[in-house]
Scaffold this motif. Structure first.
Motif, PDB file in Angstrom:
ATOM      1  N   LEU A  66       3.421  -0.986  -7.538  1.00 37.20           N
ATOM      2  CA  LEU A  66       2.952  -0.163  -6.430  1.00 37.20           C
ATOM      3  C   LEU A  66       1.826   0.721  -6.962  1.00 37.20           C
ATOM      4  N   THR A  67       0.665   0.585  -6.366  1.00 36.45           N
ATOM      5  CA  THR A  67      -0.524   1.295  -6.822  1.00 36.45           C
ATOM      6  C   THR A  67      -1.028   2.222  -5.719  1.00 36.45           C
ATOM      7  N   TYR A  68      -1.166   3.503  -6.057  1.00 34.13           N
ATOM      8  CA  TYR A  68      -1.722   4.500  -5.138  1.00 34.13           C
ATOM      9  C   TYR A  68      -3.195   4.704  -5.482  1.00 34.13           C
ATOM     10  N   VAL A  69      -4.070   4.476  -4.526  1.00 35.54           N
ATOM     11  CA  VAL A  69      -5.501   4.706  -4.730  1.00 35.54           C
ATOM     12  C   VAL A  69      -5.818   6.098  -4.179  1.00 35.54           C
ATOM     13  N   ILE A  70      -5.839   7.090  -5.059  1.00 33.10           N
ATOM     14  CA  ILE A  70      -6.058   8.471  -4.629  1.00 33.10           C
ATOM     15  C   ILE A  70      -7.547   8.731  -4.412  1.00 33.10           C
ATOM     16  N   LYS A  71      -8.374   8.223  -5.337  1.00 30.47           N
ATOM     17  CA  LYS A  71      -9.832   8.325  -5.209  1.00 30.47           C
ATOM     18  C   LYS A  71     -10.451   7.026  -5.709  1.00 30.47           C
ATOM     19  N   GLY A  72     -11.600   6.679  -5.164  1.00 27.98           N
ATOM     20  CA  GLY A  72     -12.262   5.455  -5.574  1.00 27.98           C
ATOM     21  C   GLY A  72     -11.749   4.254  -4.797  1.00 27.98           C
ATOM     22  N   ASP A  73     -11.739   3.100  -5.449  1.00 23.78           N
ATOM     23  CA  ASP A  73     -11.227   1.889  -4.798  1.00 23.78           C
ATOM     24  C   ASP A  73     -10.672   0.927  -5.842  1.00 23.78           C
ATOM     25  N   ILE A  74      -9.942  -0.080  -5.372  1.00 26.62           N
ATOM     26  CA  ILE A  74      -9.439  -1.151  -6.237  1.00 26.62           C
ATOM     27  C   ILE A  74      -9.573  -2.476  -5.500  1.00 26.62           C
ATOM     28  N   THR A  75     -10.145  -3.461  -6.189  1.00 26.29           N
ATOM     29  CA  THR A  75     -10.188  -4.827  -5.692  1.00 26.29           C
ATOM     30  C   THR A  75      -9.036  -5.600  -6.309  1.00 26.29           C
ATOM     31  N   HIS A  76      -8.140  -6.101  -5.468  1.00 24.72           N
ATOM     32  CA  HIS A  76      -6.994  -6.887  -5.937  1.00 24.72           C
ATOM     33  C   HIS A  76      -7.262  -8.370  -5.690  1.00 24.72           C
ATOM     34  N   GLN A  77      -6.871  -9.180  -6.677  1.00 30.05           N
ATOM     35  CA  GLN A  77      -6.894 -10.634  -6.513  1.00 30.05           C
ATOM     36  C   GLN A  77      -5.731 -11.201  -7.303  1.00 30.05           C
ATOM     37  N   LYS A  87      -9.292   1.281  -0.485  1.00 28.29           N
ATOM     38  CA  LYS A  87     -10.040   2.502  -0.788  1.00 28.29           C
ATOM     39  C   LYS A  87      -9.135   3.726  -0.736  1.00 28.29           C
ATOM     40  N   GLU A  88      -9.748   4.883  -0.914  1.00 28.52           N
ATOM     41  CA  GLU A  88      -9.038   6.167  -1.029  1.00 28.52           C
ATOM     42  C   GLU A  88      -7.949   6.344   0.024  1.00 28.52           C
ATOM     43  N   GLY A  89      -6.749   6.680  -0.443  1.00 30.94           N
ATOM     44  CA  GLY A  89      -5.626   6.931   0.450  1.00 30.94           C
ATOM     45  C   GLY A  89      -4.740   5.733   0.709  1.00 30.94           C
ATOM     46  N   GLY A  90      -5.189   4.545   0.312  1.00 34.18           N
ATOM     47  CA  GLY A  90      -4.408   3.332   0.532  1.00 34.18           C
ATOM     48  C   GLY A  90      -3.507   3.004  -0.643  1.00 34.18           C
ATOM     49  N   ILE A  91      -2.715   1.940  -0.468  1.00 35.53           N
ATOM     50  CA  ILE A  91      -1.813   1.497  -1.539  1.00 35.53           C
ATOM     51  C   ILE A  91      -1.855  -0.029  -1.658  1.00 35.53           C
ATOM     52  N   GLN A  92      -1.407  -0.506  -2.812  1.00 36.97           N
ATOM     53  CA  GLN A  92      -1.208  -1.938  -3.031  1.00 36.97           C
ATOM     54  C   GLN A  92       0.228  -2.138  -3.514  1.00 36.97           C
ATOM     55  N   TRP A  93       0.954  -3.033  -2.863  1.00 37.87           N
ATOM     56  CA  TRP A  93       2.350  -3.320  -3.234  1.00 37.87           C
ATOM     57  C   TRP A  93       2.457  -4.820  -3.502  1.00 37.87           C
ATOM     58  N   MET A  94       2.717  -5.157  -4.747  1.00 37.61           N
ATOM     59  CA  MET A  94       2.813  -6.564  -5.127  1.00 37.61           C
ATOM     60  C   MET A  94       4.207  -6.864  -5.671  1.00 37.61           C
ATOM     61  N   THR A  95       4.859  -7.846  -5.082  1.00 33.70           N
ATOM     62  CA  THR A  95       6.124  -8.356  -5.597  1.00 33.70           C
ATOM     63  C   THR A  95       5.807  -9.515  -6.520  1.00 33.70           C
ATOM     64  N   ALA A  96       5.917  -9.281  -7.833  1.00 31.12           N
ATOM     65  CA  ALA A  96       5.603 -10.351  -8.783  1.00 31.12           C
ATOM     66  C   ALA A  96       6.665 -11.440  -8.724  1.00 31.12           C
ATOM     67  N   GLY A  97       7.943 -11.040  -8.585  1.00 30.62           N
ATOM     68  CA  GLY A  97       9.009 -12.016  -8.446  1.00 30.62           C
ATOM     69  C   GLY A  97       8.970 -13.069  -9.533  1.00 30.62           C
ATOM     70  N   SER A  98       8.932 -14.346  -9.130  1.00 33.95           N
ATOM     71  CA  SER A  98       8.986 -15.464 -10.080  1.00 33.95           C
ATOM     72  C   SER A  98       7.752 -15.574 -10.950  1.00 33.95           C
ATOM     73  N   GLY A  99       6.688 -14.863 -10.596  1.00 36.52           N
ATOM     74  CA  GLY A  99       5.540 -14.798 -11.500  1.00 36.52           C
ATOM     75  C   GLY A  99       4.221 -15.152 -10.860  1.00 36.52           C
ATOM     76  N   LEU A 100       3.193 -14.407 -11.223  1.00 33.66           N
ATOM     77  CA  LEU A 100       1.834 -14.691 -10.801  1.00 33.66           C
ATOM     78  C   LEU A 100       0.870 -13.959 -11.730  1.00 33.66           C
ATOM     79  N   ILE A 101      -0.398 -14.272 -11.590  1.00 37.61           N
ATOM     80  CA  ILE A 101      -1.464 -13.615 -12.342  1.00 37.61           C
ATOM     81  C   ILE A 101      -2.254 -12.773 -11.351  1.00 37.61           C
ATOM     82  N   HIS A 102      -2.576 -11.542 -11.740  1.00 39.25           N
ATOM     83  CA  HIS A 102      -3.376 -10.722 -10.825  1.00 39.25           C
ATOM     84  C   HIS A 102      -4.349  -9.854 -11.614  1.00 39.25           C
ATOM     85  N   SER A 103      -5.322  -9.314 -10.901  1.00 43.57           N
ATOM     86  CA  SER A 103      -6.263  -8.359 -11.492  1.00 43.57           C
ATOM     87  C   SER A 103      -6.443  -7.211 -10.523  1.00 43.57           C
ATOM     88  N   GLU A 104      -6.688  -6.023 -11.096  1.00 44.95           N
ATOM     89  CA  GLU A 104      -6.986  -4.823 -10.305  1.00 44.95           C
ATOM     90  C   GLU A 104      -8.223  -4.185 -10.929  1.00 44.95           C
TER      91      GLU A 104
END
Length: 283
Positions: A66-77, A87-104
């Motif tokens: 769970l990622t909180y973007v307080i300032k700036g931005d994050i590109t998730h893939q 962007k600012e004020g949003g969140i990213q919630w990723m369930t990795a579960g059985s497994g995956l590759i990601h970047s922030e």
């Protein structure tokens, strides 16, 4: 009032050129079941033509981020097809579960133009029965999160998952966690009632609070006993609080690298599955 068991100060632990304060784990605390990890990045100003955040492609299995973007931005893939710019004020919630590759990483716009960055990244454990669920990603901009005010507008709650009175967060948690961020103005008062059984994640990112009569400064993590339900909070300054809570799993845990499982054999299997491409490939 719920007794404060300990107050843990986040340690300065920069990642490349990114200023980082790590609240979990440190020498004084390993984890708060089911909260495994908390990194507070920034606030930090980046000039034009910067490299942005350094979290390139890497695998995960057995927990959620769970990622909180307080300032700036994050590109998730990610290798499961998830993709967004939050962007600012949003969140990213990723369930990795059985497994995956990601970047922030930072958006190209941010790398070109620069600006201020502040991010909080959490690892939330999954129970054994959910370790191998199908991976899933949800990015929520500020407008898609549930917001409500308390204490005549001096306390602003951002409810991400769980229920708070008549309010419901937009994200359903596999672990029945209530996850929030709370913005308190100076002199704002917040009284909480949390089930005795629940473990509490209470991290003050910015500001100054008085919690059950004890002064709490920024970069401090408060660990509570399980002896009462009531928590009383008053803000001495404008403050930003990360608050989460839920029942602990009380299960065996083995963490290695970016995998969190219940046994060492499951960790070995995770590395083998990653190397063989079972967590997807990165293009």
């Amino acid at each position: 009032m719920r007794k404060i068991k300990a107050i843990h100060k986040a340690v300065y632990s920069p990642i490349d050129d990114l200023e980082t304060f790590r609240a979990i784990p440190t020498q004084s605390i390993d984890y708060l079941d089911p909260f495994l990890f908390l990194n507070h990045h920034g606030p930090q100003f980046y000039r034009k033509n910067n490299n942005g955040l350094p979290f390139g492609p890497h695998p995960h299995r057995g927990f959620e981020t769970l990622t909180y973007v307080i300032k700036g931005d994050i590109t998730h893939q990610d290798s499961g097809g998830g993709e967004s710019v939050i962007k600012e004020g949003g969140i990213q919630w990723m369930t990795a579960g059985s497994g995956l590759i990601h970047s922030e990483v930072s958006s190209q716009e941010f790398k070109d133009n620069g600006g201020e960055v502040e991010v909080i990244q959490l690892w939330l454990n999954l129970a054994a029965k959910h370790k191998m669920v199908k991976p899933n990603y949800v990015g929520l901009p500020f407008g898609d999160i549930c917001h409500f005010d308390l204490d005549n507008g001096k306390v602003n709650v951002d409810l991400i998952s769980g229920n708070w009175g008549e309010n419901k967060g937009p994200r359903d948690s596999l672990s029945n966690l209530t996850m929030t961020s709370i913005r308190l103005k100076a002199d704002g008062i917040l009284d909480l009632e949390i089930n005795k059984k629940d473990e509490i994640l209470f991290y003050l990112a910015n500001g100054e609070l008085v919690v059950n009569g004890t002064e709490i400064q920024k970069h401090q993590l408060v660990q509570f006993e399980n002896d009462d339900t009531k928590i009383s909070i008053k803000a001495n300054k404008d403050s930003y609080l990360i608050l989460g809570y839920g029942e602990p799993f009380n299960e065996p845990m083995v963490a290695q690298g970016s995998f969190v499982m219940n046994t060492q054999q499951e960790i070995m299997d995770s590395y083998a599955d990653f190397r063989s491409g079972k967590m997807g490939t990165w293009k």
